[in-house]
Design an enzyme around this catalytic site. Structure first.
Site, PDB file in Angstrom:
ATOM      1  N   ALA A  82      39.242  34.269  67.977  1.00 26.03           N
ATOM      2  CA  ALA A  82      38.349  34.501  69.118  1.00 26.03           C
ATOM      3  C   ALA A  82      37.737  33.189  69.589  1.00 26.03           C
ATOM      4  CB  ALA A  82      37.242  35.480  68.734  1.00 26.03           C
ATOM      5  N   ALA A  83      37.901  32.923  70.865  1.00 30.11           N
ATOM      6  CA  ALA A  83      37.349  31.694  71.432  1.00 30.11           C
ATOM      7  C   ALA A  83      37.440  31.757  72.941  1.00 30.11           C
ATOM      8  CB  ALA A  83      38.137  30.479  70.934  1.00 30.11           C
ATOM      9  N   GLU A  84      36.614  30.971  73.582  1.00 25.62           N
ATOM     10  CA  GLU A  84      36.870  30.607  74.972  1.00 25.62           C
ATOM     11  C   GLU A  84      37.888  29.476  74.873  1.00 25.62           C
ATOM     12  OE1 GLU A  84      35.893  31.872  77.796  1.00 25.62           O
ATOM     13  OE2 GLU A  84      34.629  33.408  76.890  1.00 25.62           O
ATOM     14  N   THR A 125      42.750  23.630  67.023  1.00 27.84           N
ATOM     15  CA  THR A 125      43.652  23.078  68.035  1.00 27.84           C
ATOM     16  C   THR A 125      43.867  21.584  67.830  1.00 27.84           C
ATOM     17  OG1 THR A 125      43.770  22.557  70.393  1.00 27.84           O
ATOM     18  CG2 THR A 125      41.589  22.897  69.522  1.00 27.84           C
ATOM     19  N   ASP A 126      44.991  21.083  68.324  1.00 31.83           N
ATOM     20  CA  ASP A 126      45.234  19.631  68.244  1.00 31.83           C
ATOM     21  C   ASP A 126      44.290  18.862  69.159  1.00 31.83           C
ATOM     22  OD1 ASP A 126      46.342  20.355  70.697  1.00 31.83           O
ATOM     23  OD2 ASP A 126      48.313  19.455  70.322  1.00 31.83           O
ATOM     24  N   GLU A 127      43.633  19.584  70.094  1.00 34.58           N
ATOM     25  CA  GLU A 127      42.748  18.875  71.031  1.00 34.58           C
ATOM     26  C   GLU A 127      41.548  18.246  70.338  1.00 34.58           C
ATOM     27  OE1 GLU A 127      41.863  20.567  74.800  1.00 34.58           O
ATOM     28  OE2 GLU A 127      43.822  21.494  74.995  1.00 34.58           O
ATOM     29  N   TYR A 153      35.413  22.133  75.764  1.00 33.50           N
ATOM     30  CA  TYR A 153      36.224  23.045  74.933  1.00 33.50           C
ATOM     31  C   TYR A 153      36.582  22.379  73.603  1.00 33.50           C
ATOM     32  CZ  TYR A 153      40.498  25.050  73.008  1.00 33.50           C
ATOM     33  OH  TYR A 153      41.437  25.546  72.132  1.00 33.50           O
ATOM     34  N   LYS A 157      35.448  23.251  69.653  1.00 32.84           N
ATOM     35  CA  LYS A 157      36.399  23.575  68.582  1.00 32.84           C
ATOM     36  C   LYS A 157      36.221  22.605  67.408  1.00 32.84           C
ATOM     37  CE  LYS A 157      39.324  26.316  68.628  1.00 32.84           C
ATOM     38  NZ  LYS A 157      39.315  27.751  68.211  1.00 32.84           N
ATOM     39  N   LEU A 193      49.121  26.567  82.128  1.00 32.09           N
ATOM     40  CA  LEU A 193      50.201  25.927  82.890  1.00 32.09           C
ATOM     41  C   LEU A 193      51.467  26.775  83.028  1.00 32.09           C
ATOM     42  CD1 LEU A 193      51.220  23.209  84.273  1.00 32.09           C
ATOM     43  CD2 LEU A 193      52.365  22.796  82.109  1.00 32.09           C
ATOM     44  N   VAL A 209      50.180  20.844  90.463  1.00 31.80           N
ATOM     45  CA  VAL A 209      50.310  19.918  89.326  1.00 31.80           C
ATOM     46  C   VAL A 209      49.153  18.920  89.379  1.00 31.80           C
ATOM     47  CG1 VAL A 209      51.742  18.072  88.371  1.00 31.80           C
ATOM     48  CG2 VAL A 209      52.802  20.198  89.176  1.00 31.80           C
TER      49      VAL A 209
HETATM   50  P1  NAD Z   1      42.940  33.566  74.791  1.00 32.01           P
HETATM   51  O1  NAD Z   1      41.936  32.997  75.720  1.00 32.01           O
HETATM   52  O2  NAD Z   1      44.235  34.096  75.327  1.00 32.01           O
HETATM   53  O3  NAD Z   1      42.281  34.782  73.967  1.00 32.01           O
HETATM   54  C1  NAD Z   1      41.003  34.694  73.424  1.00 32.01           C
HETATM   55  C2  NAD Z   1      40.602  36.091  72.935  1.00 32.01           C
HETATM   56  O4  NAD Z   1      39.328  35.996  72.311  1.00 32.01           O
HETATM   57  C3  NAD Z   1      40.486  37.136  74.042  1.00 32.01           C
HETATM   58  O5  NAD Z   1      41.067  38.360  73.642  1.00 32.01           O
HETATM   59  C4  NAD Z   1      38.982  37.304  74.221  1.00 32.01           C
HETATM   60  O6  NAD Z   1      38.595  38.593  74.669  1.00 32.01           O
HETATM   61  C5  NAD Z   1      38.494  37.030  72.797  1.00 32.01           C
HETATM   62  N1  NAD Z   1      37.099  36.576  72.776  1.00 32.01           N
HETATM   63  C6  NAD Z   1      36.542  35.574  73.503  1.00 32.01           C
HETATM   64  N2  NAD Z   1      35.235  35.461  73.219  1.00 32.01           N
HETATM   65  C7  NAD Z   1      34.961  36.390  72.258  1.00 32.01           C
HETATM   66  C8  NAD Z   1      33.796  36.746  71.539  1.00 32.01           C
HETATM   67  N3  NAD Z   1      32.630  36.128  71.770  1.00 32.01           N
HETATM   68  N4  NAD Z   1      33.884  37.727  70.609  1.00 32.01           N
HETATM   69  C9  NAD Z   1      35.053  38.375  70.388  1.00 32.01           C
HETATM   70  N5  NAD Z   1      36.189  38.084  71.064  1.00 32.01           N
HETATM   71  C10 NAD Z   1      36.148  37.101  71.976  1.00 32.01           C
HETATM   72  O7  NAD Z   1      43.166  32.455  73.696  1.00 32.01           O
HETATM   73  P2  NAD Z   1      44.507  31.995  72.944  1.00 32.01           P
HETATM   74  O8  NAD Z   1      45.248  31.062  73.802  1.00 32.01           O
HETATM   75  O9  NAD Z   1      45.172  33.175  72.385  1.00 32.01           O
HETATM   76  O10 NAD Z   1      43.867  31.130  71.756  1.00 32.01           O
HETATM   77  C11 NAD Z   1      43.476  31.749  70.544  1.00 32.01           C
HETATM   78  C12 NAD Z   1      42.922  30.700  69.607  1.00 32.01           C
HETATM   79  O11 NAD Z   1      43.910  29.708  69.355  1.00 32.01           O
HETATM   80  C13 NAD Z   1      41.718  29.960  70.153  1.00 32.01           C
HETATM   81  O12 NAD Z   1      40.812  29.762  69.103  1.00 32.01           O
HETATM   82  C14 NAD Z   1      42.275  28.637  70.644  1.00 32.01           C
HETATM   83  O13 NAD Z   1      41.308  27.626  70.551  1.00 32.01           O
HETATM   84  C15 NAD Z   1      43.399  28.416  69.660  1.00 32.01           C
HETATM   85  N6  NAD Z   1      44.553  27.628  70.127  1.00 32.01           N
HETATM   86  C16 NAD Z   1      45.181  27.966  71.299  1.00 32.01           C
HETATM   87  C17 NAD Z   1      46.324  27.257  71.680  1.00 32.01           C
HETATM   88  C18 NAD Z   1      47.075  27.605  72.946  1.00 32.01           C
HETATM   89  O14 NAD Z   1      47.995  26.871  73.317  1.00 32.01           O
HETATM   90  N7  NAD Z   1      46.776  28.697  73.623  1.00 32.01           N
HETATM   91  C19 NAD Z   1      46.787  26.204  70.887  1.00 32.01           C
HETATM   92  C20 NAD Z   1      46.092  25.877  69.708  1.00 32.01           C
HETATM   93  C21 NAD Z   1      44.981  26.607  69.341  1.00 32.01           C
HETATM   94  O1  DAU Z   2      46.809  21.734  72.715  1.00 33.69           O
HETATM   95  C1  DAU Z   2      46.322  23.002  72.441  1.00 33.69           C
HETATM   96  C2  DAU Z   2      45.557  23.530  73.628  1.00 33.69           C
HETATM   97  O2  DAU Z   2      46.512  23.842  74.637  1.00 33.69           O
HETATM   98  C3  DAU Z   2      44.699  24.755  73.295  1.00 33.69           C
HETATM   99  O3  DAU Z   2      43.709  24.376  72.378  1.00 33.69           O
HETATM  100  C4  DAU Z   2      44.059  25.338  74.562  1.00 33.69           C
HETATM  101  O4  DAU Z   2      43.376  26.528  74.235  1.00 33.69           O
HETATM  102  C5  DAU Z   2      45.155  25.639  75.553  1.00 33.69           C
HETATM  103  O5  DAU Z   2      44.604  26.127  76.765  1.00 33.69           O
HETATM  104  C6  DAU Z   2      45.997  24.383  75.837  1.00 33.69           C
HETATM  105  O6  DAU Z   2      45.206  23.388  76.535  1.00 33.69           O
HETATM  106  P1  DAU Z   2      45.810  22.509  77.727  1.00 33.69           P
HETATM  107  O7  DAU Z   2      44.692  22.006  78.546  1.00 33.69           O
HETATM  108  O8  DAU Z   2      46.804  21.530  77.217  1.00 33.69           O
HETATM  109  O9  DAU Z   2      46.635  23.674  78.486  1.00 33.69           O
HETATM  110  P2  DAU Z   2      46.780  24.060  80.048  1.00 33.69           P
HETATM  111  O10 DAU Z   2      47.849  25.112  80.110  1.00 33.69           O
HETATM  112  O11 DAU Z   2      45.477  24.358  80.676  1.00 33.69           O
HETATM  113  O12 DAU Z   2      47.342  22.728  80.694  1.00 33.69           O
HETATM  114  C7  DAU Z   2      48.521  22.116  80.227  1.00 33.69           C
HETATM  115  C8  DAU Z   2      48.739  20.857  81.041  1.00 33.69           C
HETATM  116  O13 DAU Z   2      49.066  21.227  82.374  1.00 33.69           O
HETATM  117  C9  DAU Z   2      47.517  19.966  81.127  1.00 33.69           C
HETATM  118  O14 DAU Z   2      47.930  18.617  81.106  1.00 33.69           O
HETATM  119  C10 DAU Z   2      46.914  20.312  82.491  1.00 33.69           C
HETATM  120  C11 DAU Z   2      48.134  20.660  83.304  1.00 33.69           C
HETATM  121  N1  DAU Z   2      47.937  21.679  84.394  1.00 33.69           N
HETATM  122  C12 DAU Z   2      47.342  22.861  84.040  1.00 33.69           C
HETATM  123  C13 DAU Z   2      47.129  23.834  84.982  1.00 33.69           C
HETATM  124  C14 DAU Z   2      46.464  25.137  84.616  1.00 33.69           C
HETATM  125  C15 DAU Z   2      48.371  21.441  85.674  1.00 33.69           C
HETATM  126  O15 DAU Z   2      48.938  20.383  85.982  1.00 33.69           O
HETATM  127  N2  DAU Z   2      48.155  22.412  86.617  1.00 33.69           N
HETATM  128  C16 DAU Z   2      47.535  23.597  86.328  1.00 33.69           C
HETATM  129  O16 DAU Z   2      47.350  24.426  87.256  1.00 33.69           O
END
Ligand code: NAD
Ligand code: DAU
Length: 339
Positions: A82-84, A125-127, A153, A157, A193, A209
């Protein structure tokens, strides 16, 4: 074995629930999710009737609700997804990121301390490592790379990660942390993206982009991430951090061009827009530790994973079209109009 999965109505959490229920038929999986804009109950429809599955709508920051759930379920493990999660939203409004990502983590761990737990796992996350230069392909993030965050963000994390390690050292809580690179695959929310570009291309809308599109991300198919977390919670060492990534670095512009090609859409849809503030240049994970200690390797090649993902979005139009027709419209206007 009872496992509480927080954030299980989101992208990675839902894929993890499907993986766990499929692989461990004798486990009970309890999903705790607030159903924010990013949570979608229809995603969990395939498992709602499964007797080993329970869904609970609650906020991880709500101490009373979380403690009540622990009393009822007496979980053996917690996996905290769970996360934003969207960087652009954190730039617009950091507050809720600090609340959910930091305070929510504290509440979950306080419940673990009070009721006991075999493993608390933090999905990070790697971020948290910041970014790497484009001209040094030899540099990769290892678990020893200092935390050096760029966005609200990633800072939230990283704060949570430090708190998790502090609870291990101070209270002896049996924790683990995984730090994964960018995921892609089914149920990815269309603000990110890859799904955004697929949805826009299918609707013949501009493909926005950021900057010059040269930023590099290290893409991993979501199922490979879920399998890695499964290994870490069962076999990973307590108090340890594991990086997860598949050596699949790609520039954003190449991803967008590939999506155009796969969907037979013209590259003239590509529109360069103002860059993200503080935009991280390059992420690249060194997954040596999880490979050597736990034997994990990614199984899905990007060429196959992106085809599977596009096919999923073509076959599940109603899933993402419902999202696009809701409050997402206001978000899109705010974020992209006049950009
Ligand atoms: P997502 O935004 O798709 O889903 C987040 C979920 O958490 C949603 O279902 C939302 O309702 C829930 N949530 C948010 N706030 C909450 C709260 N206060 N209480 C209970 N539930 C809550 O996220 P995701 O992309 O599936 O990412 C999941 C986890 O993985 C996160 O912790 C994120 O930091 C991490 N992560 C994501 C990526 C990626 O590429 N998406 C990569 C590495 C790590
Ligand atoms: O690295 C892990 C992370 O990857 C997670 O921790 C985050 O939760 C997840 O959202 C993701 O973060 P990024 O910022 O890398 O992902 P995003 O899809 O938002 O963007 C990927 C790349 O694309 C980034 O360099 C920004 C660029 N981008 C993104 C959007 C939404 C664009 O160029 N245009 C866009 O409209």
């Amino acid at each position: 074995m009872t496992v509480i999965v927080t954030g299980g109505a989101g992208f990675i959490g839902s894929n993890f629930i499907f993986h766990m229920l499929g692989k461990y038929p004798d486990y009970r999986i309890v999903c705790l999710d607030k159903l924010t804009y990013a949570g979608n109950l229809s995603t969990l429809a395939p498992v709602m009737e499964n007797p080993n599955f329970r869904f609970v709508k609650a906020d991880i920051c709500d101490r009373e609700a979380v403690f009540k759930l622990f009393e009822e379920e007496k979980p053996d493990m917690v996996v905290n997804f769970a996360a934003e999660s969207h960087v652009d939203r954190s730039i617009e409004d950091p507050g809720v990121f600090l609340q959910t990502n930091i305070i929510g983590t504290q509440v979950m761990m306080d419940a673990c301390r009070k009721y006991g737990i075999k493993r608390y796992h933090q999905v990070s996350t790697d971020e948290v490592y910041g970014d790497l230069p484009l001209d040094r392909p030899d540099l990769l993030f290892t678990e020893q790379t200092p935390l050096h965050t760029s966005s609200p963000y990633s800072s939230s994390k990283a704060s949570a990660d430090l708190l998790v390690l502090a609870y291990h050292r101070t209270y002896g809580l049996p924790v683990s942390i995984s730090r994964c690179s960018n995921n892609y695959g089914p149920y990815h929310f269309p603000e990110k993206l890859i799904p955004l570009m697929i949805a826009n291309a299918l609707n013949d809308k501009p493909l926005p982009v950021y900057g010059q599109g040269l930023n590099v991300r290290d893409w991993l198919y979501v199922e490979d991430h879920c399998k890695a977390i499964d290994l870490v919670i069962h076999k990973g060492r307590e108090g340890e951090v594991y990086n997860i990534g598949g050596h699949n670095e790609m520039a954003n512009i190449d991803i967008v061009k590939l999506i155009c090609k796969e969907l037979d859409k013209p590259e003239s849809l590509i529109t360069y827009v103002a860059d993200r503030k503080g935009h991280d240049m390059r992420y690249a994970i060194d997954p040596t530790k999880i490979h050597t200690e736990l034997g994990w390797l990614p199984e899905t090649k990007f060429a196959d994973g992106i085809k599977k993902t596009i096919k999923w979005y073509l076959e599940n139009r109603s899933w993402w079209e419902t999202i696009l027709s809701g409050e997402y419209k206001d978000y899109y206007e705010r974020m992209y109009k006049n950009r």
